[in-house]
Design an enzyme around this catalytic site. Sequence first.
Site, mmCIF file in Angstrom:
data_model
loop_
_atom_site.group_PDB
_atom_site.id
_atom_site.type_symbol
_atom_site.label_atom_id
_atom_site.label_comp_id
_atom_site.label_asym_id
_atom_site.label_seq_id
_atom_site.Cartn_x
_atom_site.Cartn_y
_atom_site.Cartn_z
ATOM 1 N N GLY A 1 30.179 74.045 123.106
ATOM 2 C CA GLY A 1 30.167 72.725 122.503
ATOM 3 C C GLY A 1 30.892 71.727 123.382
ATOM 4 O O GLY A 1 30.735 71.701 124.604
ATOM 5 N N THR B 1 26.358 77.907 122.516
ATOM 6 C CA THR B 1 25.457 77.686 123.645
ATOM 7 C C THR B 1 25.550 78.949 124.485
ATOM 8 O O THR B 1 26.241 79.884 124.112
ATOM 9 C CB THR B 1 25.891 76.412 124.428
ATOM 10 O OG1 THR B 1 25.862 75.291 123.537
ATOM 11 C CG2 THR B 1 25.009 76.092 125.594
ATOM 12 N N SER C 1 24.453 65.538 126.009
ATOM 13 C CA SER C 1 24.845 66.943 125.974
ATOM 14 C C SER C 1 26.160 67.141 126.717
ATOM 15 O O SER C 1 26.511 66.366 127.611
ATOM 16 C CB SER C 1 23.772 67.807 126.648
ATOM 17 O OG SER C 1 24.202 69.147 126.790
ATOM 18 N N SER C 2 26.874 68.199 126.336
ATOM 19 C CA SER C 2 28.076 68.596 127.074
ATOM 20 C C SER C 2 27.787 69.663 128.118
ATOM 21 O O SER C 2 28.688 70.063 128.860
ATOM 22 C CB SER C 2 29.137 69.120 126.095
ATOM 23 O OG SER C 2 29.560 68.112 125.212
ATOM 24 N N ASN D 1 22.006 74.281 120.072
ATOM 25 C CA ASN D 1 23.069 73.493 119.469
ATOM 26 C C ASN D 1 23.960 74.359 118.596
ATOM 27 O O ASN D 1 24.675 75.210 119.108
ATOM 28 C CB ASN D 1 22.535 72.282 118.700
ATOM 29 C CG ASN D 1 23.641 71.270 118.406
ATOM 30 O OD1 ASN D 1 24.565 71.098 119.194
ATOM 31 N ND2 ASN D 1 23.562 70.602 117.269
#
EC number: 2.3.2.2
Length: 575
Positions: free
Chosen positions: A478, A386, A457-458, A406
């Site tokens: 991630g 990311t 999502s993180s 991703n």
Amino acid sequence: MTLRLNARALLLGLLLTSAVAYAADDIKPSTSAAIAPQTFNQRPGHAAIASANFHATEAGFEVLAKGGNAFDAAVAVVSALSIVEPESSGTGGGFMAVLHRASDGHEVFIDARETAPAAVNAKDYLDKDGTPNRDTALNGPLSAGIPGAPAGMAWIAEHYGKLPLKTSLAPAIRLARDGFKPDSRLIHAITERQQDIKRWPASAAKYLPDGKPPLAGEIWRDPDQARTLERLGEHGFDGFYRGETAKKLLAAVHAAGGNWTAKDLESYQVKERAPITVNYRGFRIVTAPPPSSGGVAIAEILNILSGFDLSKLDQAERTHLVIEAMRRAFRDHNDYLGDPDFVKMPLDMLLSPYYADGLRQTIRTDKATPSSMLPSSAGAEPGMHTTHFSIIDADGNMASITSTVNYTMGSAFVAEGTGVLLNDEMDDFALVPNKPNVYGLLGSAANAPAPGKRMLSSMTPSIVFGADRVGVIGSPGGSTIITQVLEGILAFVDGKSATEIAAQKRFHHQFMPDRVDMEEGAFDQTTADALTGMGHTLKQRQSWGFMNVVTWDLKAHKLDAASDPRRPSGLGKVQ
């Protein structure tokens, strides 16, 4: 659901009979008053940008020089990263943003996350034996959600920027048209994914000229994406989600077995949501709400830690408590969080300091809690793919934005004629409940795929407000995004500089697998031995996200910007 949460905390308390007990009056929720950003009656007078690529940072400053604000600069940075850092983000992906507007203190979360197409079918992502099919979840058009980044750029320009969208996109268009020299990380990513890239002609034509990855020092151009961005700049939302670009996207996706429709593209919507705020030791943290899981997890962790005076503990004791708070927050992350437009989540409970009190009482100060007591399932390696950038402009406007496709190089699928590398965000759904995705994160029915739904999502873009300092913080990485941003916030609260925050060694625990991932040098031998003695399993890992931080010292009237030293091509700049 609330009863289930309370039952879990009670069960753990009973199981850990030798744990240190706390009376209710001994643990106080954070009582620090909210520090309202609109009370800041000063402006920096200059700007700071930190991103993972110097081209993107310079694109932001170019737009500021044309009279733009931090939000125009954000559009310039995110679009430039689509050109020079496609392994991590791009027009075929999405982003999440926390914005602060200086004129009135308005704070907003911009959700430009990808969505599932209407024809989504979980069976497409399963092998015959019912286990996850990693190929369709990670490669090709079936792995791609409907992109949100182009709509997000158009939204920010229209609602928060000062300049026309096409002006803010101009630096990226120039980079794509005239070319740039790929950095070593991009070349490595293309090399790593080249077997997947070769499966689709348009992907191979773009990323494997002459049948091989580009060489260091070569000029690399992206004329198709230049034209895609020009249409976006000229026509806004319609320039991507309708018209020529949309037709090319649909034709390419259908030809390769995908299931997008024109309605999927036309009906995409950017969502404005209220950010999550949490007070910790006199600091006010503004962070990402669902469909990001990061803000909830960070708030839960900070609420747990607020009952301890970390400043009086040695590194091993402090680290142990942080790990145990991470463990519990990730357990809740896996069980309850999803797209708020589809799922009712017990956020009042999860964000409550009183719920944190109950969790805190299950923590032994001298021993690790096995994740199997929470309970357990298998997880995989967390990933690192990311990007994040941070901006403060001369007026004090702030943007904290995390963008992604991703996995490295997304789906490896380029839609012919567009230059757009599609994401593979469908893997971020719980395609098979309680089975790990590529990042080792587990999920429940709350994060199951559905038409138009946004995958969890993180990404955790955050802004931290203190009485004397402000920090804009975020990171890729991630599932480790959450813990890296947490550690950045704790470092900022401890008074560390932007450079120190970006460079500090990191560690991570995500409930499953039940281990502490650590960067080389994160712990001295004494601390490592103490943590091992408490029952923690330590594992060294090489790959971590690239944090980009901007800070504002309100007393000294000074901005500072730092790009992660782990990414040599990054640039943190004050001007």
